[in-house]
Design a protein around this motif. Structure first.
Motif, PDB file in Angstrom:
ATOM      1  N   SER A 131       0.819  -1.215   0.000  1.00 25.05           N
ATOM      2  CA  SER A 131       0.000   0.000   0.000  1.00 25.05           C
ATOM      3  C   SER A 131       0.850   1.261   0.000  1.00 25.05           C
ATOM      4  O   SER A 131       1.986   1.265   0.484  1.00 25.05           O
ATOM      5  CB  SER A 131      -0.914   0.028   1.229  1.00 25.05           C
ATOM      6  OG  SER A 131      -1.842  -1.025   1.196  1.00 25.05           O
ATOM      7  N   GLY A 132       0.272   2.334  -0.516  1.00 22.63           N
ATOM      8  CA  GLY A 132       0.926   3.638  -0.478  1.00 22.63           C
ATOM      9  C   GLY A 132       0.620   4.346   0.829  1.00 22.63           C
ATOM     10  O   GLY A 132       0.106   3.737   1.780  1.00 22.63           O
ATOM     11  N   LEU A 133       0.905   5.634   0.868  1.00 26.67           N
ATOM     12  CA  LEU A 133       0.760   6.419   2.095  1.00 26.67           C
ATOM     13  C   LEU A 133      -0.663   6.361   2.648  1.00 26.67           C
ATOM     14  O   LEU A 133      -0.870   6.113   3.837  1.00 26.67           O
ATOM     15  CB  LEU A 133       1.176   7.870   1.821  1.00 26.67           C
ATOM     16  CG  LEU A 133       1.222   8.820   3.017  1.00 26.67           C
ATOM     17  CD1 LEU A 133       2.147   8.296   4.108  1.00 26.67           C
ATOM     18  CD2 LEU A 133       1.678  10.210   2.561  1.00 26.67           C
ATOM     19  N   LYS A 134      -1.651   6.572   1.798  1.00 30.38           N
ATOM     20  CA  LYS A 134      -3.053   6.557   2.236  1.00 30.38           C
ATOM     21  C   LYS A 134      -3.437   5.209   2.835  1.00 30.38           C
ATOM     22  O   LYS A 134      -4.139   5.132   3.846  1.00 30.38           O
ATOM     23  CB  LYS A 134      -3.984   6.864   1.065  1.00 30.38           C
ATOM     24  CG  LYS A 134      -4.027   8.318   0.637  1.00 30.38           C
ATOM     25  CD  LYS A 134      -4.866   9.144   1.580  1.00 30.38           C
ATOM     26  CE  LYS A 134      -5.016  10.576   1.058  1.00 30.38           C
ATOM     27  NZ  LYS A 134      -5.621  11.454   2.088  1.00 30.38           N
ATOM     28  N   GLY A 135      -2.985   4.139   2.192  1.00 33.95           N
ATOM     29  CA  GLY A 135      -3.335   2.806   2.657  1.00 33.95           C
ATOM     30  C   GLY A 135      -2.717   2.467   3.999  1.00 33.95           C
ATOM     31  O   GLY A 135      -3.351   1.848   4.854  1.00 33.95           O
ATOM     32  N   LEU A 136      -1.469   2.892   4.196  1.00 33.47           N
ATOM     33  CA  LEU A 136      -0.754   2.570   5.436  1.00 33.47           C
ATOM     34  C   LEU A 136      -1.413   3.200   6.660  1.00 33.47           C
ATOM     35  O   LEU A 136      -1.311   2.671   7.766  1.00 33.47           O
ATOM     36  CB  LEU A 136       0.703   3.033   5.344  1.00 33.47           C
ATOM     37  CG  LEU A 136       1.588   2.261   4.357  1.00 33.47           C
ATOM     38  CD1 LEU A 136       2.944   2.934   4.240  1.00 33.47           C
ATOM     39  CD2 LEU A 136       1.753   0.805   4.805  1.00 33.47           C
ATOM     40  N   ILE A 137      -2.092   4.330   6.464  1.00 32.72           N
ATOM     41  CA  ILE A 137      -2.718   5.024   7.596  1.00 32.72           C
ATOM     42  C   ILE A 137      -4.243   4.964   7.504  1.00 32.72           C
ATOM     43  O   ILE A 137      -4.944   5.819   8.022  1.00 32.72           O
ATOM     44  CB  ILE A 137      -2.246   6.492   7.668  1.00 32.72           C
ATOM     45  CG1 ILE A 137      -2.583   7.228   6.356  1.00 32.72           C
ATOM     46  CG2 ILE A 137      -0.760   6.576   7.945  1.00 32.72           C
ATOM     47  CD1 ILE A 137      -2.424   8.729   6.448  1.00 32.72           C
ATOM     48  N   SER A 138      -4.750   3.923   6.847  1.00 35.29           N
ATOM     49  CA  SER A 138      -6.179   3.858   6.516  1.00 35.29           C
ATOM     50  C   SER A 138      -7.090   3.684   7.729  1.00 35.29           C
ATOM     51  O   SER A 138      -8.259   4.053   7.682  1.00 35.29           O
ATOM     52  CB  SER A 138      -6.439   2.726   5.525  1.00 35.29           C
ATOM     53  OG  SER A 138      -6.069   1.489   6.104  1.00 35.29           O
ATOM     54  N   LEU A 139      -6.579   3.101   8.808  1.00 34.94           N
ATOM     55  CA  LEU A 139      -7.423   2.905   9.989  1.00 34.94           C
ATOM     56  C   LEU A 139      -7.358   4.170  10.843  1.00 34.94           C
ATOM     57  O   LEU A 139      -6.381   4.418  11.535  1.00 34.94           O
ATOM     58  CB  LEU A 139      -6.927   1.692  10.793  1.00 34.94           C
ATOM     59  CG  LEU A 139      -7.940   1.074  11.766  1.00 34.94           C
ATOM     60  CD1 LEU A 139      -9.150   0.533  11.024  1.00 34.94           C
ATOM     61  CD2 LEU A 139      -7.297  -0.031  12.590  1.00 34.94           C
ATOM     62  N   SER A 140      -8.401   4.973  10.784  1.00 35.24           N
ATOM     63  CA  SER A 140      -8.401   6.258  11.472  1.00 35.24           C
ATOM     64  C   SER A 140      -9.543   6.342  12.481  1.00 35.24           C
ATOM     65  O   SER A 140     -10.453   5.501  12.479  1.00 35.24           O
ATOM     66  CB  SER A 140      -8.513   7.398  10.461  1.00 35.24           C
ATOM     67  OG  SER A 140      -9.662   7.233   9.654  1.00 35.24           O
ATOM     68  N   GLU A 141      -9.490   7.356  13.342  1.00 37.05           N
ATOM     69  CA  GLU A 141     -10.497   7.509  14.387  1.00 37.05           C
ATOM     70  C   GLU A 141     -11.879   7.792  13.799  1.00 37.05           C
ATOM     71  O   GLU A 141     -12.893   7.439  14.396  1.00 37.05           O
ATOM     72  CB  GLU A 141     -10.095   8.630  15.339  1.00 37.05           C
ATOM     73  CG  GLU A 141      -8.886   8.253  16.187  1.00 37.05           C
ATOM     74  CD  GLU A 141      -8.346   9.424  16.974  1.00 37.05           C
ATOM     75  OE1 GLU A 141      -8.814  10.567  16.760  1.00 37.05           O
ATOM     76  OE2 GLU A 141      -7.433   9.195  17.794  1.00 37.05           O
ATOM     77  N   LYS A 142     -11.915   8.428  12.647  1.00 33.99           N
ATOM     78  CA  LYS A 142     -13.188   8.676  11.983  1.00 33.99           C
ATOM     79  C   LYS A 142     -13.011   8.569  10.479  1.00 33.99           C
ATOM     80  O   LYS A 142     -12.052   9.096   9.921  1.00 33.99           O
ATOM     81  CB  LYS A 142     -13.719  10.074  12.342  1.00 33.99           C
ATOM     82  CG  LYS A 142     -15.078  10.377  11.719  1.00 33.99           C
ATOM     83  CD  LYS A 142     -15.547  11.782  12.042  1.00 33.99           C
ATOM     84  CE  LYS A 142     -16.867  12.095  11.333  1.00 33.99           C
ATOM     85  NZ  LYS A 142     -17.343  13.476  11.598  1.00 33.99           N
ATOM     86  N   SER A 143     -13.899   7.843   9.837  1.00 31.21           N
ATOM     87  CA  SER A 143     -13.852   7.717   8.382  1.00 31.21           C
ATOM     88  C   SER A 143     -15.279   7.665   7.857  1.00 31.21           C
ATOM     89  O   SER A 143     -16.240   7.528   8.619  1.00 31.21           O
ATOM     90  CB  SER A 143     -13.071   6.466   7.965  1.00 31.21           C
ATOM     91  OG  SER A 143     -13.650   5.296   8.518  1.00 31.21           O
ATOM     92  N   LYS A 144     -15.396   7.755   6.541  1.00 34.19           N
ATOM     93  CA  LYS A 144     -16.721   7.722   5.912  1.00 34.19           C
ATOM     94  C   LYS A 144     -16.760   6.563   4.933  1.00 34.19           C
ATOM     95  O   LYS A 144     -15.830   6.365   4.156  1.00 34.19           O
ATOM     96  CB  LYS A 144     -16.993   9.045   5.195  1.00 34.19           C
ATOM     97  CG  LYS A 144     -18.460   9.415   5.128  1.00 34.19           C
ATOM     98  CD  LYS A 144     -18.633  10.848   4.664  1.00 34.19           C
ATOM     99  CE  LYS A 144     -20.078  11.293   4.707  1.00 34.19           C
ATOM    100  NZ  LYS A 144     -20.607  11.442   6.058  1.00 34.19           N
ATOM    101  N   PHE A 145     -17.832   5.778   4.981  1.00 27.08           N
ATOM    102  CA  PHE A 145     -17.979   4.638   4.086  1.00 27.08           C
ATOM    103  C   PHE A 145     -19.445   4.532   3.689  1.00 27.08           C
ATOM    104  O   PHE A 145     -20.319   4.385   4.540  1.00 27.08           O
ATOM    105  CB  PHE A 145     -17.501   3.364   4.783  1.00 27.08           C
ATOM    106  CG  PHE A 145     -17.517   2.134   3.915  1.00 27.08           C
ATOM    107  CD1 PHE A 145     -16.876   2.120   2.680  1.00 27.08           C
ATOM    108  CD2 PHE A 145     -18.174   0.981   4.321  1.00 27.08           C
ATOM    109  CE1 PHE A 145     -16.889   0.991   1.881  1.00 27.08           C
ATOM    110  CE2 PHE A 145     -18.189  -0.159   3.527  1.00 27.08           C
ATOM    111  CZ  PHE A 145     -17.539  -0.146   2.306  1.00 27.08           C
ATOM    112  N   GLN A 146     -19.706   4.656   2.387  1.00 23.99           N
ATOM    113  CA  GLN A 146     -21.077   4.603   1.865  1.00 23.99           C
ATOM    114  C   GLN A 146     -22.001   5.551   2.634  1.00 23.99           C
ATOM    115  O   GLN A 146     -23.087   5.173   3.102  1.00 23.99           O
ATOM    116  CB  GLN A 146     -21.606   3.164   1.917  1.00 23.99           C
ATOM    117  CG  GLN A 146     -20.862   2.217   0.986  1.00 23.99           C
ATOM    118  CD  GLN A 146     -21.430   0.809   0.992  1.00 23.99           C
ATOM    119  OE1 GLN A 146     -22.500   0.564   1.538  1.00 23.99           O
ATOM    120  NE2 GLN A 146     -20.703  -0.118   0.397  1.00 23.99           N
TER     121      GLN A 146
END
Length: 254
Positions: A142-157
């Motif tokens: 994974s690139g930069l975005k993928g490596l830090i993908s697990l975040s405290e808040k995200s949006k999905f659908q």
């Protein structure tokens, strides 16, 4: 039940991190992290006077999972937390059963969100999950975005996914669940090396023996998040400053 000083500090940290004033749904598996999340979220909803709903997803993958889900529901009920069991089924031909389980879990939870017009879901991911996810993404290239993908808040659908326990160590959540419930489910798949996450977990244990501890890994992840923020800042600024609308072609030129 928050008269214990350690438990009180865990809640205070949770409350500050969540900072949500809208109704939410809580995903509960029965593990120590999700049971801790359920209790913390219930206290939060009572203090803030907002609606909360709790769901246990029974994937029926393991023998006895339905009995286990009913037991988790009973334990929660004894602590004034009303939970509903949602069930899903799998085909025996599934190549990546954990990925399919995750997709089915979200589908069931999203359906409940739509039913009750709720856009917020709380998940029990913790500090150890954050580090494991980093290495899983690294193994995928994974690139930069993928490596830090697990975040405290995200949006999905169009749904907001909150992970208010990312700052908490798993050992603290185990202590929390034992203290409050004197119970949590031990999933045998957590020690099955046919799953990549388990192999990564074992690798991390070896790295710790050689000085690469969680504190250093978290520092690396924070540095990468900062780098991503910087890149995003300059990209967005560039778009704002250098984008023009062409009336001739009726299009944006970036």
């Amino acid at each position: 039940k928050l008269d214990n000083e350690k438990e009180k500090k865990i809640y205070q940290k949770f409350e500050k991190k969540l900072n949500l004033n809208q109704s939410f749904i809580v995903a509960v598996s029965g593990g120590p992290d999700s049971l801790a999340l359920a209790f913390l979220a219930k206290v939060y909803s009572l203090k803030k006077n907002i609606k909360s709903k709790f769901y246990i997803v029974d994937h029926k993958i393991r023998i006895g999972s339905t009995k286990e889900a009913k037991l988790v529901k009973k334990i929660l009920k004894q602590n004034l937390i009303n939970a509903e069991i949602l069930s899903s089924k799998f085909s025996n031909k599934s190549k990546n059963i954990q990925s399919e389980a995750r997709q089915k879990r979200f589908k069931l939870l999203f359906a409940k969100c739509d039913e009750f017009n709720i856009n917020n879901i709380l998940m029990g991911h913790h500090q150890d999950d954050l580090i494991e996810n980093f290495f899983i993404r690294m193994a995928r290239g994974s690139g930069l975005k993928g490596l830090i993908s697990l975040s405290e808040k995200s949006k999905f659908q169009d749904k907001n996914i909150f992970r208010p326990l990312l700052d908490h160590k798993k050992e603290d959540l185990i202590f929390f669940s034992k203290y409050l419930f004197d119970f949590f489910v031990k999933d045998p798949s957590n020690s099955d090396e046919k799953f990549k996450r388990v192999r990564i977990r074992n690798l991390l244990n070896e790295l710790k023996k050689n000085g690469l501890n969680n504190k250093k890994l978290l520092h690396t992840i924070e540095n990468l998040k900062h780098s991503d923020d910087v890149v995003s800042f300059y990209v967005n600024n560039n778009i704002k400053e250098n984008s023009i609308f062409s009336s001739k072609s009726q299009s944006m030129i970036l």
